[in-house]
Motif scaffolding. Structure first.
Motif, short mmCIF file in Angstrom:
data_model
loop_
_atom_site.label_atom_id
_atom_site.label_comp_id
_atom_site.label_asym_id
_atom_site.label_seq_id
_atom_site.Cartn_x
_atom_site.Cartn_y
_atom_site.Cartn_z
N VAL A 1 -3.59 -3.34 -3.21
CA VAL A 1 -3.41 -2.44 -4.34
C VAL A 1 -3.77 -3.14 -5.64
O VAL A 1 -3.31 -4.24 -5.92
CB VAL A 1 -1.96 -1.93 -4.41
N GLU B 1 1.04 -6.77 2.50
CA GLU B 1 0.72 -6.63 3.93
C GLU B 1 -0.03 -7.83 4.50
O GLU B 1 0.18 -8.23 5.64
CB GLU B 1 -0.12 -5.36 4.15
N LYS C 1 0.83 -1.20 0.00
CA LYS C 1 0.00 0.00 0.00
C LYS C 1 0.87 1.26 0.00
O LYS C 1 2.06 1.22 0.28
CB LYS C 1 -0.90 0.00 1.24
N SER C 2 0.20 2.38 -0.30
CA SER C 2 0.82 3.71 -0.24
C SER C 2 2.04 3.77 -1.17
O SER C 2 2.04 3.19 -2.25
CB SER C 2 1.20 4.02 1.21
N ASP C 3 3.08 4.50 -0.76
CA ASP C 3 4.27 4.65 -1.60
C ASP C 3 5.42 3.77 -1.11
O ASP C 3 6.58 4.04 -1.37
CB ASP C 3 4.71 6.12 -1.63
N LYS C 4 5.08 2.68 -0.41
CA LYS C 4 6.11 1.80 0.13
C LYS C 4 6.98 1.18 -0.96
O LYS C 4 8.16 0.91 -0.75
CB LYS C 4 5.47 0.68 0.96
#
Length: 246
Positions: free
Chosen positions: A115, A200, A86-89
């Motif tokens: 995602v 995750e 997720k996000s900009d990881k």
């Protein structure tokens, strides 16, 4: 000194032609001038020490002062199969994986990945990720820019991993640290190694079984602590870099 990458076709006997976005970066961002020295790599294990000879609108001519075998790369090719986080990881993961010696990052859309990327978003993401790979490669003195592949489904990733000599799959249900250590210690310099890292939510049991059956993956443990997806792959790469460094 600053490092830049070119295609082999741009390397001549005494001169190298720098083209593309690096021209603007050298001229207008770094504000370099003729006579300034730079490092150039053409994706092989040779490092060219050059000075800027001429600067044109769409091309910079670099004169080769000398070339040398750099030896910065690991003898083994490391492939990171990273479940989409997720996000900009993913940006962080790619940056650090390149620093640690990975040769390719394969984003994987596994079943528990939150995602979901449509084709248009995927193309933009990969372009962004590839730019991050290039920047990290320059910073860490890599001899080439590690490739960021297109997003693969888990079965596609397993099929891709079949060509590799060793495939590791850290799994929270795996046990036996002694076995994990034995597997890592038995990896030989020069062997290609794939590392599967879940998103995750981790891997589904069926995915683990598929990787073990089809790609001969070894389900391993990373210890008693549960690592985040952005930590697990980097932990494995760090161990492999230490074990396989010449």
């Amino acid at each position: 000194m600053y490092r830049f990458f070119v295609e082999p076709r741009q390397v001549g006997e005494k001169e190298i032609r720098i083209q593309g976005s690096d021209v603007n970066h050298i001229k207008n961002v770094l504000r370099m001038k003729p006579g300034d020295e730079i490092f150039i790599s053409s994706g092989e294990n040779t490092e060219y020490t050059c000075y800027i000879e001429d600067m044109q609108e769409e091309e910079i001519l670099a004169h080769i002062m000398y070339a040398q075998e750099a030896g910065y790369e690991l003898s083994s090719k490391l492939y990171l199969f990273q479940g989409l986080p997720k996000s900009d990881k993913m940006e962080f993961i790619i940056q650090k994986a390149v620093e640690l010696g990975v040769c390719e990052v394969i984003p994987v859309a596994s079943r528990r990945a939150v995602v979901k990327l449509d084709k248009k978003k995927e193309e933009k993401k990969i372009a962004r990720w590839q730019a991050i790979s290039e920047s990290a490669a320059k910073q860490s003195k890599r001899m080439y820019v590690p490739r960021i592949s297109e997003v693969k489904t888990f079965p596609e990733a397993v099929e891709y991993a079949k060509k590799l000599d060793v495939v590791l799959l850290p799994y929270e249900l795996a046990k036996g640290m002694a076995r994990t250590k034995e597997i890592v210690e038995n990896i030989q310099r020069g062997q290609s190694v794939g590392i599967f890292i879940g998103p995750e939510g981790g891997f589904e049991e069926a995915e683990v079984e598929l990787a073990v059956r089809e790609a001969k993956a070894s389900a391993i443990t990373l210890g008693k602590r549960i690592l985040r997806t952005e930590t697990a792959g980097l932990a494995v790469l760090s161990v492999l870099m230490f074990a396989l460094e010449e």
